[in-house]
Design a protein around this motif. Structure first.
Motif, PDB file in Angstrom:
ATOM      1  N   ASP A 265       0.904  -1.128  -0.140  1.00 38.27           N
ATOM      2  CA  ASP A 265       0.493  -0.063  -0.243  1.00 38.27           C
ATOM      3  C   ASP A 265       1.500   1.360  -0.343  1.00 38.27           C
ATOM      4  N   ARG A 266       2.368   1.027   0.598  1.00 39.76           N
ATOM      5  CA  ARG A 266       3.216   2.378   0.293  1.00 39.76           C
ATOM      6  C   ARG A 266       4.312   1.294   0.024  1.00 39.76           C
ATOM      7  N   THR A 267       5.899   2.359  -0.607  1.00 36.19           N
ATOM      8  CA  THR A 267       7.096   2.082  -0.795  1.00 36.19           C
ATOM      9  C   THR A 267       7.791   1.973   0.517  1.00 36.19           C
ATOM     10  N   CYS A 268       7.957   0.930   0.863  1.00 36.61           N
ATOM     11  CA  CYS A 268       8.871   0.578   2.158  1.00 36.61           C
ATOM     12  C   CYS A 268      10.333  -0.443   2.058  1.00 36.61           C
ATOM     13  N   GLN A 269      11.348   0.573   2.268  1.00 34.35           N
ATOM     14  CA  GLN A 269      12.597  -0.009   2.342  1.00 34.35           C
ATOM     15  C   GLN A 269      13.064  -0.458   3.608  1.00 34.35           C
ATOM     16  N   ILE A 270      13.812  -1.471   3.607  1.00 28.75           N
ATOM     17  CA  ILE A 270      13.367  -2.452   4.419  1.00 28.75           C
ATOM     18  C   ILE A 270      15.679  -2.583   4.401  1.00 28.75           C
ATOM     19  N   ASP A 271      16.582  -2.059   5.627  1.00 33.43           N
ATOM     20  CA  ASP A 271      17.617  -2.134   5.753  1.00 33.43           C
ATOM     21  C   ASP A 271      17.607  -3.551   5.667  1.00 33.43           C
ATOM     22  N   ALA A 272      17.977  -4.624   6.392  1.00 33.73           N
ATOM     23  CA  ALA A 272      18.388  -6.042   6.735  1.00 33.73           C
ATOM     24  C   ALA A 272      16.309  -6.654   7.091  1.00 33.73           C
ATOM     25  N   LEU A 273      16.758  -7.399   6.404  1.00 32.07           N
ATOM     26  CA  LEU A 273      15.755  -9.007   6.515  1.00 32.07           C
ATOM     27  C   LEU A 273      16.521 -10.186   6.407  1.00 32.07           C
ATOM     28  N   TRP A 274      17.114 -10.623   7.993  1.00 33.68           N
ATOM     29  CA  TRP A 274      17.398 -12.078   8.056  1.00 33.68           C
ATOM     30  C   TRP A 274      16.406 -13.218   8.565  1.00 33.68           C
ATOM     31  N   ILE A 275      16.565 -14.320   7.845  1.00 30.23           N
ATOM     32  CA  ILE A 275      15.846 -15.349   7.600  1.00 30.23           C
ATOM     33  C   ILE A 275      16.124 -16.523   8.627  1.00 30.23           C
TER      34      ILE A 275
END
Length: 265
Positions: free
Chosen positions: A69-79
C-alpha cells in the motif's frame, strides 16, 4: 556467498558519494541531503559487514524495497529457522530522547515506522504460509549518538550492543537450511528494482574539483616536502604516491572512461 541472498544496492552508490565529498559544491538543501544519505548508507554498510558472522545461520537480505500500500525500504531482513529478524538502521549523530510514546522532537518516529514495517512483513509471510515470528529492532550504528530514556523493553540496539546482539542471534539459530535460503530468495524476489544512482547528485568533469583531497577532511592537500603531502586542516601526513593512488581510485569511480589518465596535483 549463498547465505547473503541480497546485498545492499547502495554500496556502489556510496563509493560515488564518498568520492564526490569535497569535490562538488552543493546548495544548502543538496548538502543536507548529501550528508543524510551518506550517513545512512554508511550505517547500512556497517551492519552488512558486521553481519558476516551470521553466515551459516541466517539467510540475509539487505536493502529490500517492497511496494504494497506504500513503498517501504527494509534495511535488513534475515531469515532464521524460527525467527525473521527485521532491522531498521540509523546512523544518527547527536543527543535524542525516547519514552513510551516514542522519540521526542522527531517528526517521523522511527519506532512507529518499524512497527508498520513489521506488520507488513508479517502479512507477507502469512500470505506465503510461513508462520515464523518477526523480531524487529531499531539499530543505531553511530558511536557519537546519545539516547536518553532508553529502557530494556524497547526494541532498540545501541552501537555498543550490536556485536552482542549479532552473537545472540547466532546462538539462538541452528545451522542454516535450504528452506531458509529458498524463503530468502522468495522474499528477495519481491524487491522493486530501482537505480541505486537515481538520487545521486548530478556531476560532470567540469563541476568536480581536481587535485588530491585529504582522506579525512576532504580539503586540498598541501605539499610538505618532495615526497610527502599534509592536510592544512587536520595535519594528516601521507606519501605523495599514496595520495596519487587514492585520488586515482576516486577518479575511476567517478569517471571510468578517463580513469587511466594521470592525476595532476
Amino acid at each position: 556467498e549463498k547465505m547473503l541472498v541480497k546485498s545492499s544496492e547502495q554500496i556502489e552508490a556510496l563509493a560515488v558519494m564518498k568520492s564526490l565529498d569535497g569535490r562538488v559544491s552543493f546548495g544548502e538543501k543538496e548538502e543536507r541531503y548529501f550528508r543524510n544519505w551518506l550517513s545512512g548508507a554508511l550505517g547500512e554498510q556497517m551492519v552488512e559487514d558486521g553481519a558476516a558472522c551470521l553466515d551459516g545461520y541466517v539467510a540475509r537480505i539487505h536493502d529490500l524495497v517492497i511496494v504494497e500500500d506504500r513503498t517501504c525500504q527494509i534495511d535488513a531482513l534475515w531469515i532464521g529457522s524460527q525467527t525473521v529478524y527485521l532491522l531498521e538502521v540509523k546512523h544518527w549523530d547527536g543527543v535524542f530522547t525516547v519514552d513510551s510514546q516514542g522519540f521526542q522532537v522527531i517528526v517521523h518516529d522511527p519506532l512507529s515506522q518499524l512497527e508498520r514495517t513489521k506488520r507488513m512483513v508479517e502479512r507477507i509471510l502469512k500470505r506465503m504460509g510461513v508462520g515464523l515470528m518477526v523480531e524487529a529492532r531499531l539499530v543505531f550504528t553511530n558511536p557519537n549518538m546519545t539516547l536518553y530514556g532508553l529502557s530494556e523493553e524497547m526494541p532498540i540496539v545501541m552501537p555498543s550492543q550490536i556485536e552482542r546482539y549479532f552473537q545472540k542471534i547466532r546462538v539462538a539459530e541452528s545451522p542454516i537450511s535450504e528452506w531458509q535460503i529458498r524463503l530468502g530468495k522468495k522474499l528477495a524476489a519481491l524487491h522493486a528494482s530501482r537505480n541505486p544512482h537515481q538520487n545521486l547528485m548530478a556531476y560532470s568533469r567540469e563541476s568536480v574539483r581536481a587535485g588530491i583531497l585529504c582522506g579525512v577532511c576532504r580539503v586540498p592537500m598541501s605539499v610538505r616536502c618532495r615526497w610527502k603531502l599534509a592536510c592544512p586542516k587536520c595535519g594528516m601526513v601521507e606519501k605523495k604516491a599514496d595520495g596519487f593512488y587514492r585520488t586515482q581510485k576516486e577518479l575511476e569511480i567517478l569517471f571510468p572512461e578517463i580513469a587511466r589518465k594521470p592525476v595532476e596535483l
